[in-house]
Design a protein around this motif. Structure first.
Motif, mmCIF file in Angstrom:
data_model
loop_
_atom_site.group_PDB
_atom_site.id
_atom_site.type_symbol
_atom_site.label_atom_id
_atom_site.label_comp_id
_atom_site.label_asym_id
_atom_site.label_seq_id
_atom_site.Cartn_x
_atom_site.Cartn_y
_atom_site.Cartn_z
ATOM 1 N N GLN A 65 0.805 -1.195 0.092
ATOM 2 C CA GLN A 65 0.020 0.110 0.073
ATOM 3 C C GLN A 65 0.892 1.246 0.083
ATOM 4 O OE1 GLN A 65 -2.498 -0.018 3.488
ATOM 5 N NE2 GLN A 65 -0.783 0.191 4.934
ATOM 6 N N VAL A 100 -1.914 -0.963 -3.574
ATOM 7 C CA VAL A 100 -3.242 -1.219 -2.919
ATOM 8 C C VAL A 100 -3.194 -1.605 -1.485
ATOM 9 C CG1 VAL A 100 -3.811 -3.529 -4.076
ATOM 10 C CG2 VAL A 100 -5.853 -1.983 -3.654
ATOM 11 N N LYS A 101 -4.222 -1.207 -0.941
ATOM 12 C CA LYS A 101 -4.286 -1.954 0.343
ATOM 13 C C LYS A 101 -4.695 -3.596 0.328
ATOM 14 C CE LYS A 101 -5.638 2.026 3.268
ATOM 15 N NZ LYS A 101 -6.843 2.638 3.986
ATOM 16 N N GLU A 153 -6.610 -5.479 2.144
ATOM 17 C CA GLU A 153 -7.918 -5.754 2.118
ATOM 18 C C GLU A 153 -8.884 -5.352 0.900
ATOM 19 O OE1 GLU A 153 -6.405 -4.736 6.227
ATOM 20 O OE2 GLU A 153 -6.278 -3.914 4.286
ATOM 21 N N ASP A 154 -8.159 -4.159 0.288
ATOM 22 C CA ASP A 154 -9.066 -3.934 -1.127
ATOM 23 C C ASP A 154 -8.698 -4.911 -2.067
ATOM 24 O OD1 ASP A 154 -9.993 -1.839 0.182
ATOM 25 O OD2 ASP A 154 -8.557 -0.284 -0.650
ATOM 26 N N PHE A 155 -7.494 -5.512 -2.149
ATOM 27 C CA PHE A 155 -7.078 -6.443 -3.206
ATOM 28 C C PHE A 155 -7.809 -7.715 -2.878
ATOM 29 C CE2 PHE A 155 -4.776 -10.019 -4.219
ATOM 30 C CZ PHE A 155 -4.368 -10.020 -5.627
ATOM 31 N N ASN A 209 -10.774 -8.175 -1.414
ATOM 32 C CA ASN A 209 -12.213 -7.858 -1.847
ATOM 33 C C ASN A 209 -12.589 -8.124 -3.361
ATOM 34 O OD1 ASN A 209 -13.021 -7.457 1.003
ATOM 35 N ND2 ASN A 209 -12.788 -5.294 0.673
ATOM 36 N N LYS A 210 -11.740 -7.691 -4.237
ATOM 37 C CA LYS A 210 -11.694 -7.778 -5.698
ATOM 38 C C LYS A 210 -11.250 -8.839 -6.258
ATOM 39 C CE LYS A 210 -11.796 -2.637 -5.872
ATOM 40 N NZ LYS A 210 -11.068 -1.591 -6.558
ATOM 41 N N ASN A 211 -10.224 -9.429 -5.536
ATOM 42 C CA ASN A 211 -9.475 -10.641 -6.263
ATOM 43 C C ASN A 211 -10.501 -11.838 -6.392
ATOM 44 O OD1 ASN A 211 -7.288 -12.459 -6.867
ATOM 45 N ND2 ASN A 211 -7.852 -13.381 -5.227
#
Length: 356
Positions: A91, A115-116, A118-120, A122-124
């Motif tokens: 990040q 990227v953070k 957690e964001d990765f 969630n989208k992965n």
């Protein structure tokens, strides 16, 4: 205190590179080459050493590797050696740019994603053969934390997600973490490595796997010591027993990775050495036992009146009321040299051992 001789580079940036090279000499000498850029001091301190990274890499291989907490990328560089596709998540934008630059210099490829974590996640939508992460061990007030739920990210919160997208998850943790706590709160623990370098425990690494999760294999490791790994199954210590005796000719001091593992009785059984006292983790035997994971010293029991002032010894105090500094002051002796004095207890009471 002089100004920078380069208009485009500040003195602060120059000092940062000088400090980076100083750290690299001991911690990751593979980076001592032209073109490498070093990050701020904090990132250097938080990085694994080259030695521990190389050891961890020996257990891992596959096609797809991802490091969810890349940092300065030392672990990622070595752990990903036996993988075809490498993904690094970080990040900190500036830090990731440094890692990408250095990997280019080193001729190593990866996908760098700023990227953070957690964001990765969630989208992965992809799966990986191995996921590695080294969670931050400080809270918002910069205080050290150790419990998994207090780390960033919260390991307990994301472990199910990680296990759903990977066959193996490798997590680097503080050397202070309790092993029983790890096995109790984590799912699918398959292996734990307690890694020391020159008898200084640096990290505990836990492996989560879908393969045979009912058996946890532990490795006590002391790198750069010439000692063999001590490998055991978690829970063996509960059924192990020690025999006790007064000091014999050879004295054994287990390395700190063994002490961290708490295998006090198991080490006695495996190597056929006896303990001096239930709370004294020092062992003894008449004949020398080879390949013991720790220090072996020929010693004899002496009386305190045999200690002469101004003599020089390496002083060890275990299960004894006085600390080494207090012992030095009491007996007027100097620290260092090649000889040893051990102040400890057997079942009969306090004793002093001197190397022969």
């Amino acid at each position: 205190m002089k100004k920078s001789p380069f208009p485009e580079v500040t003195m602060q940036e120059i000092v940062q590179q000088i400090k980076g090279k100083q750290v690299a000499h001991k911690k990751f000498p593979f980076l001592l080459q032209e073109g490498i850029i070093f990050p701020p001091q904090l990132n250097l301190e938080q990085s694994s050493s080259e030695k521990t990274a190389v050891y961890k890499s020996s257990f891992l291989k596959g096609k797809r590797f991802i490091d969810l907490t890349c940092g300065f990328g030392i672990d990622a560089y070595y752990l990903s050696q036996n993988f075809e596709e490498i993904t690094l998540i970080e990040q900190n934008t500036d830090l990731l740019k440094i890692v990408e630059h250095n990997w280019t210099v080193l001729g190593k490829r990866a996908e760098f994603i700023n990227v953070k974590l957690e964001d990765f996640l969630n989208k992965n939508k992809e799966n990986f053969d191995v996921i590695y992460l080294d969670p931050a061990r400080r809270d918002s007030s910069k205080n050290k934390v150790f419990l998994l739920e207090d780390l960033s990210p919260d390991i307990l919160e994301i472990q199910d997600h990680l296990l759903s997208i990977s066959n193996e998850i490798v997590i680097k943790l503080s050397p202070l973490i309790d092993l029983k706590y790890l096995v109790f709160v984590l799912k699918n623990v398959s292996k734990i490595a307690i890694i020391a370098v020159k008898n200084d425990v640096k990290e505990v690494v836990v492996y989560l796997s879908h393969e045979d999760p009912g058996k946890v294999i532990c490795h006590s490791v002391n790198l750069e010591s010439g000692e063999s790994d001590f490998i055991f199954q978690f829970g063996e210590e509960e059924n192990a027993h020690s025999e006790y005796t007064e000091p014999e000719r050879f004295i054994y001091l287990p390395n700190n990775s063994i002490l961290k593992a708490g295998t006090f009785n198991l080490i006695s059984e495996r190597f056929g050495v006896q303990k001096l006292h239930p709370n004294t983790h020092i062992y003894t035997s008449k004949e020398k036992v080879e390949n013991f994971p720790g220090r072996i010293i020929e010693m004899e029991v002496i009386e305190n009146k045999q200690i002469k002032k101004k003599e020089q010894y390496n002083i060890i105090s275990k299960n004894y009321p006085l600390k080494p500094d207090e012992i030095k002051k009491k007996y007027g002796i100097k620290d260092g040299g090649e000889r040893y004095l051990i102040f400890t207890q057997s079942k009969k009471g306090k004793i002093i051992l001197k190397s022969i």
